[in-house]
Design an enzyme around this catalytic site. Sequence first.
Site, short mmCIF file in Angstrom:
data_model
loop_
_atom_site.label_atom_id
_atom_site.label_comp_id
_atom_site.label_asym_id
_atom_site.label_seq_id
_atom_site.Cartn_x
_atom_site.Cartn_y
_atom_site.Cartn_z
N ARG A 126 85.17 69.04 113.56
CA ARG A 126 84.90 67.71 113.98
C ARG A 126 85.05 66.80 113.60
NH1 ARG A 126 81.92 71.46 117.29
NH2 ARG A 126 82.87 72.83 118.70
N LYS A 148 94.59 54.18 113.64
CA LYS A 148 95.22 55.03 114.29
C LYS A 148 95.20 55.88 113.30
CE LYS A 148 97.31 51.75 117.28
NZ LYS A 148 97.87 50.63 117.31
N GLU A 190 107.00 46.03 108.62
CA GLU A 190 105.64 45.27 109.04
C GLU A 190 104.41 44.21 108.45
OE1 GLU A 190 104.39 47.12 111.47
OE2 GLU A 190 105.32 49.25 111.46
N LYS A 232 95.30 42.32 109.63
CA LYS A 232 95.38 43.76 110.45
C LYS A 232 93.67 44.15 110.57
CE LYS A 232 96.63 48.11 111.55
NZ LYS A 232 97.76 49.62 111.33
N GLU A 242 92.27 49.38 120.77
CA GLU A 242 93.62 48.60 121.64
C GLU A 242 93.11 48.36 122.92
OE1 GLU A 242 97.33 49.39 119.68
OE2 GLU A 242 98.06 49.32 121.35
N ARG A 246 94.74 44.03 120.10
CA ARG A 246 95.02 45.30 119.07
C ARG A 246 96.39 45.34 119.25
NH1 ARG A 246 92.94 50.34 115.32
NH2 ARG A 246 94.90 50.32 114.34
N ASN A 250 101.85 45.51 117.99
CA ASN A 250 103.15 46.90 117.81
C ASN A 250 104.05 45.47 118.99
OD1 ASN A 250 102.26 49.51 117.64
ND2 ASN A 250 101.01 49.07 119.53
N HIS A 253 107.83 47.41 118.67
CA HIS A 253 107.36 48.77 118.78
C HIS A 253 108.25 49.40 119.92
CE1 HIS A 253 105.63 47.40 114.93
NE2 HIS A 253 104.80 48.92 114.54
N HIS A 257 110.20 52.30 119.16
CA HIS A 257 109.85 53.80 119.09
C HIS A 257 110.63 54.43 120.13
CE1 HIS A 257 104.94 53.26 118.32
NE2 HIS A 257 105.84 53.27 117.24
N HIS A 270 111.50 54.35 110.57
CA HIS A 270 110.38 53.91 111.05
C HIS A 270 110.55 52.12 111.10
CE1 HIS A 270 106.94 52.67 113.59
NE2 HIS A 270 106.74 51.60 112.65
P1 NAD Z 1 107.13 57.83 104.88
O1 NAD Z 1 105.55 58.13 105.11
O2 NAD Z 1 108.08 58.91 105.30
O3 NAD Z 1 107.53 56.84 103.59
C1 NAD Z 1 108.70 57.20 103.44
C2 NAD Z 1 109.47 57.55 102.10
O4 NAD Z 1 109.25 57.31 101.17
C3 NAD Z 1 109.46 59.22 102.32
O5 NAD Z 1 110.29 59.80 101.88
C4 NAD Z 1 108.44 59.01 101.25
O6 NAD Z 1 108.10 60.47 100.34
C5 NAD Z 1 108.29 58.26 100.39
N1 NAD Z 1 107.50 57.87 99.63
C6 NAD Z 1 106.26 57.17 99.72
N2 NAD Z 1 105.44 56.75 98.41
C7 NAD Z 1 106.80 56.66 97.87
C8 NAD Z 1 106.85 56.60 96.06
N3 NAD Z 1 105.50 55.74 95.69
N4 NAD Z 1 108.00 56.64 95.99
C9 NAD Z 1 108.34 57.58 95.79
N5 NAD Z 1 109.28 58.06 97.27
C10 NAD Z 1 107.41 57.46 97.95
O7 NAD Z 1 107.37 56.67 106.15
P2 NAD Z 1 106.39 55.35 105.72
O8 NAD Z 1 107.31 53.99 106.07
O9 NAD Z 1 105.26 55.10 105.05
O10 NAD Z 1 105.00 55.38 107.04
C11 NAD Z 1 106.09 55.68 108.48
C12 NAD Z 1 104.67 55.93 109.59
O11 NAD Z 1 104.11 55.48 109.36
C13 NAD Z 1 105.84 56.36 110.90
O12 NAD Z 1 105.58 57.94 110.91
C14 NAD Z 1 105.16 56.00 111.77
O13 NAD Z 1 105.12 55.77 112.79
C15 NAD Z 1 103.60 55.43 110.82
N6 NAD Z 1 102.55 54.25 110.90
C16 NAD Z 1 101.18 54.44 111.41
C17 NAD Z 1 101.00 53.04 111.83
C18 NAD Z 1 99.30 53.20 112.12
O14 NAD Z 1 98.59 52.23 112.56
N7 NAD Z 1 98.48 54.61 112.21
C19 NAD Z 1 101.46 52.23 111.69
C20 NAD Z 1 102.64 51.40 111.30
C21 NAD Z 1 103.39 53.31 110.68
N1 GLY Z 2 99.99 49.68 113.80
C1 GLY Z 2 100.01 48.87 114.98
C2 GLY Z 2 98.37 49.45 114.96
O1 GLY Z 2 97.67 49.34 114.02
O2 GLY Z 2 98.01 48.63 116.21
#
Ligand code: NAD
Ligand code: GLY
Length: 371
Positions: A126, A148, A190, A232, A242, A246, A250, A253, A257, A270
Amino acid sequence: MSTTSTMHAVSIDLQDRSYTIAIGADLLGRAATFAGLPQASAALVVSNTTVAPLYAAALQAALAPHYKAVHLVVLPDGEEFKTWQTLNLIFDALLENGCDRKTVLFALGGGVVGDMTGFAAASYMRGVPFVQVPTTLLAQVDSSVGGKTGINHPLGKNMVGAFYQPQLVVCDLATLKTLPAREVSAGLAEIIKYGPIADMAFLDWIEANLGALRACEVTALAHAVRRSCEIKAHVVSQDEREGGLRAILNFGHTFGHAIEAGLGYGQWLHGDAVGCGMVMAAQLSHRLGLVDAGFVARLTRLIDAAGLPTVGPVLDAQDNAGRYLELMQVDKKAEGGAIRFVLIDGPGRACVRGAPEALVRQVIDACCAGA
Ligand code: NAD
Ligand code: GLY
């Protein structure tokens, strides 16, 4: 990439859930970076098959003075693995290592690892503390900040999750030196987003420094990560869960999405989907009379120059716009099946509202290749 020892700290103000975002080069290998976290006997580092071989040993060594045991679990790499099955590997590791409710989780990787680790931390016993150590540009400027967390469902992106804040975010700019160019562009999507929704002076700065950012020059990266995190943090501090404001984070997005889910997770990055989604959302803003054509052209040029797609994929040869609309109805902003878009209603200002279906169809037809 040259490095610098300068460290910037951005605060995110959420009363008893407040925390610091540390930004600098060569932070993750230093024990001092992790001083002051909640006391615990064990830590679990969560990473993936790409990032763990690069940085897990350094992080584990930095954590060793703080914990009796520092465990590691290595997940498969890719958006297509942001699932229940992969999440369960984290719970397996926690239980197999006898981790208690004080155990601290460390997310070492991009947004996929960060979102899943945060969700695991929110639900294991939890709730246990967790720390974000983002290693992609996208994760440093967006996903590691704001709490998030979650996983994808085959029917919709990020549909299962929780709001759960980390104790600390460590943006080590030196990790970006191993990031493929395509992933740097994904992060730029982003970063660009923050300009139209909140800060046109930042958009001017991005345009002027795009070459340095794409070349991963550390001074430019440091400014981009810092300003993105400041914007942010400001938004999240006012609307953590949100309820309203907030949602502007997006921008791009809703269309993005739909592209990710429609093509199948992992087909487009993404960041690619968000880049193209911003073009579509800007076009919709223009067709609603909210911004002029010059603004749309400027944003489209920048997204293109950042190495991101500006033309959407065809998701259905028979009824492409219909397929986009169907997918966008699953968006978390939708209310009673009515799609709500983040639109630009003046440079540096965003709003969230619906739009006539006929207009949305026109935008999709105009923005998709061969539709
Ligand atoms: P990812 O986590 O898939 O990373 C991209 C690629 O880079 C992967 O293959 C990873 O292994 C590689 N990688 C990571 N660090 C590295 C490094 N230093 N050197 C070499 N390779 C490296 O993708 P991302 O773009 O980081 O994140 C996308 C995800 O984030 C999506 O699932 C999206 O929905 C989510 N997201 C969440 C929020 C939130 O607020 N929580 C906001 C934006 C995006
Ligand atoms: N990436 C959108 C949020 O964090 O709200």
